[in-house]
Design an enzyme around this catalytic site. Sequence first.
Site, short mmCIF file in Angstrom:
data_model
loop_
_atom_site.label_atom_id
_atom_site.label_comp_id
_atom_site.label_asym_id
_atom_site.label_seq_id
_atom_site.Cartn_x
_atom_site.Cartn_y
_atom_site.Cartn_z
N GLU A 1 16.35 66.60 36.02
CA GLU A 1 17.43 67.44 36.53
C GLU A 1 16.90 68.72 37.16
OE1 GLU A 1 17.36 65.83 33.63
OE2 GLU A 1 18.93 64.37 34.06
N GLN B 1 -2.72 73.44 26.00
CA GLN B 1 -1.87 74.25 26.86
C GLN B 1 -0.70 74.82 26.09
OE1 GLN B 1 -0.22 73.04 31.03
NE2 GLN B 1 1.28 72.30 29.57
N GLY B 2 -0.57 76.14 26.02
CA GLY B 2 0.54 76.76 25.32
C GLY B 2 1.61 77.24 26.28
N TYR B 3 2.56 76.38 26.57
CA TYR B 3 3.61 76.70 27.55
C TYR B 3 4.99 76.77 26.88
CZ TYR B 3 1.17 76.56 32.07
OH TYR B 3 0.39 76.84 33.15
N SER B 4 5.55 75.57 26.56
CA SER B 4 6.94 75.51 26.08
C SER B 4 7.10 76.24 24.75
CB SER B 4 7.36 74.06 25.87
OG SER B 4 7.39 73.38 27.08
N GLU C 1 0.52 69.40 36.89
CA GLU C 1 0.92 68.54 35.78
C GLU C 1 1.92 67.50 36.25
OE1 GLU C 1 3.08 70.54 32.69
OE2 GLU C 1 2.61 69.02 31.21
N SER D 1 0.24 69.79 23.31
CA SER D 1 -0.51 68.54 23.10
C SER D 1 -1.87 68.83 22.48
CB SER D 1 -0.73 67.81 24.41
OG SER D 1 0.49 67.54 25.02
#
Lengths: 379, 392
Positions: free
Chosen positions: B377, B131-134, B249, B166
């Site tokens: 948060e 998964q390419g997110y952040s 997720e 990951s």
Amino acid sequence: MALVLTEEQVMLRESAAGLLADRAGVAQLRALRDAGDELGFSREVWQDIAAMGWPGIAIPEAYDGLGYGYTGLGLVLEQAGRHLSPSPLQSSVLVGTTAVHALGTEAQKQALLPSLAAGELLVSLALQEGVQHAPEQTAMAAVPAGDGYTLTGDKILVLDALAADRFVVIARTSGSAGDTEGLTAFLVPADAAGLTVERRSLVDSRGVGALHFDGVQVPADGVMGEPGRAWAGLGRTLDIANIGLAAELLGLATEAFERTVAYLQERKQFGKVIGSFQGLQHRAAELFAELELARSIVLQALQAIDADDPELPKLASAAKAKLCEVAQRATNEGIQMHGGIGMTDEYEIGFFIKRARVAQHCFGDYNYHLDRFARLSGF
Amino acid sequence: MSKLEQFRAETRAWLEDNCPPTMREPIRSFEDLYTGGRNPEIKHPDQQLWCERMAARGWTVPHWPREYGGGGLDKEECKVLREEMERINARRPLESFGISMLGPALLQFGNEEQKLEHLPPICRGEIRWCQGYSEPNAGSDLASLQTRAEDHGDHYIINGQKVWTSYADKADWIFCLVRTDNSGSKHEGISFVLFDMASPGVSTRPIRLISGSSPFCETFFDNVKAWKRNRVGEEGKGWAIAKYLLTHEREMISGFGAAPKKSLGEAALETLGADASGRLGNGILRHTIAQYQLDALAFAATMSRVGDEAKAGQGLGAASSIFKYYGTELNKRRNELNLAIGGEAALGWDGEVYHGGATSRDWLRSKGNSIEGGTSEVQLNIIAKRVLGLPD
């Protein structure tokens, strides 16, 4: 059982909310307090509640009840908590009735449960002797006399003591303080010779009293069940009482929280609504998550009563401990987030913190029940 | 015999015949999980055999439709299969982001061609996904991501960097959030594209964590070509898919909060001993453990309640945020208690005597639970704004 309310239960909750908000809300509690009302609730309102059938919700149909189970009663108690409704719903419907059912002989159940279901009779439990809840420490002596017993000693924290028609009195017929064996339950009329009922004034302004037994005679038909063997029935009564109080505290804490969030949305300081400050937002959000957990454990515990779950004692202590914790936090945050106005008697939020602490204390507080929860969890 | 009972009998017999004995042994470490892919990591040859046998029946993903390689089982049948597998302690044959993350998104948002192309290889364990997110500057504020995808007719050219990807160094394909448009608000102009990690211009670098080696990588894209037919959903509308997957997720991560079989209290009693009354000797520790267990019980009840309410068509707003926030905080509390109970033994970092430092490494790793997938948060912000209606 699915952890979800049926349509019937939702309807019950709505009708309870309507009547209690209208007839037994914080304004009525304040009026009773300011008038120094002896009973601490209105007989007239109680008749309206009885007309709704609520006193018989958890009583089986065989005894003229609705046979609707404790989950239904829990919903009514939750609404009573929301509106701080002063009534014998806790003293007699929740605790007294359950004590009669759990401890009484068949003859006693047949004699009492139908009038309890109709709300015509009020029964209250006389258990506590010291400042803390410690049922196995019960020391009040019941001495055999003729075919019955003579009771001598004192009880405190008897809910709606001045309104009750009868008391279920827990006393010791053998053994010594600390033993779970040797406890016996007695059915004593409020007007028994030698019994004095004294009104006491607690912080929540509800009806509560102390009983003084000066050689009160209880005939054989006033002995509940087998002498010396009250512990199991008392335990069940207390488990159910604590789950019911947890349901009340759930309503109370939710209402206090919602009033607080509403205040955060309207109060302005520094040119902004204070609810826009992240320091307050996160505290409110954490409390919201806690309230969701509280709601789940209360529902699970209520359903456990109706399902005869063997885990009932553990779930009862879990529910009471959790709700003591969450109600304490919700009411403390309620005062703090309201600021100065929350400290005034004129504003209603103070009534919530006062009732919360009394309901938390009754039949064991956070410390008592978290310890019991750990013990029942095997450590 | 009802249809379901017959299904149970057949399933039981089939599992007995086909599940290798080695695949009925408990899972001791992550390496025991089979994740498939072009170059699968194989700890035991039976892992592959078991996966193949299950995949042939569609039972690696029993609830997906048969035409996409799933088992086409309904809820009841899935439950029976799960129960029958648990009965013989059969391991799950395949674990992957393809199953848990991309698949649900494709089923919801993909077109027929994409489903037919990508879902069956997931079911067979042939293609492993990441998964390419952040990105380095898009963590909690994910929508500010800057990896660019330039329009070249039938394909995009992608440039940029992802982080916390990951298993990027082991995965075959990536589902990736890229910016196709910079002109509107940050939530617009994001697209959801799939491409092969073997494409020229893709490189990865593993990240070492405070807990030691980790599956996380930095991933770099240098003029990487991605076909437009592998874009899921409309161009610029990828944020909706991203959010859908984030919800997914969060629920997965919050599941870590579920209490293990033996309670912490009982484990502590075994390690530290009881006092004369049978209670855990240290009253302060006992109190902290009791608080944890009480909250874990109430949390589990909340997971069940919200599940039951969803089935009854009632919904708790922002439920996944509550679960993510509370579940990960609970998991951190549990790990702190493991450390307190274990004492010196729990502080071990390496060596047989410390089981390779499992307790301390889990403890350190748990710190990331309340950061990844949206920090605690951020979850509290979501609850405050979306549920409580508190203003900005």
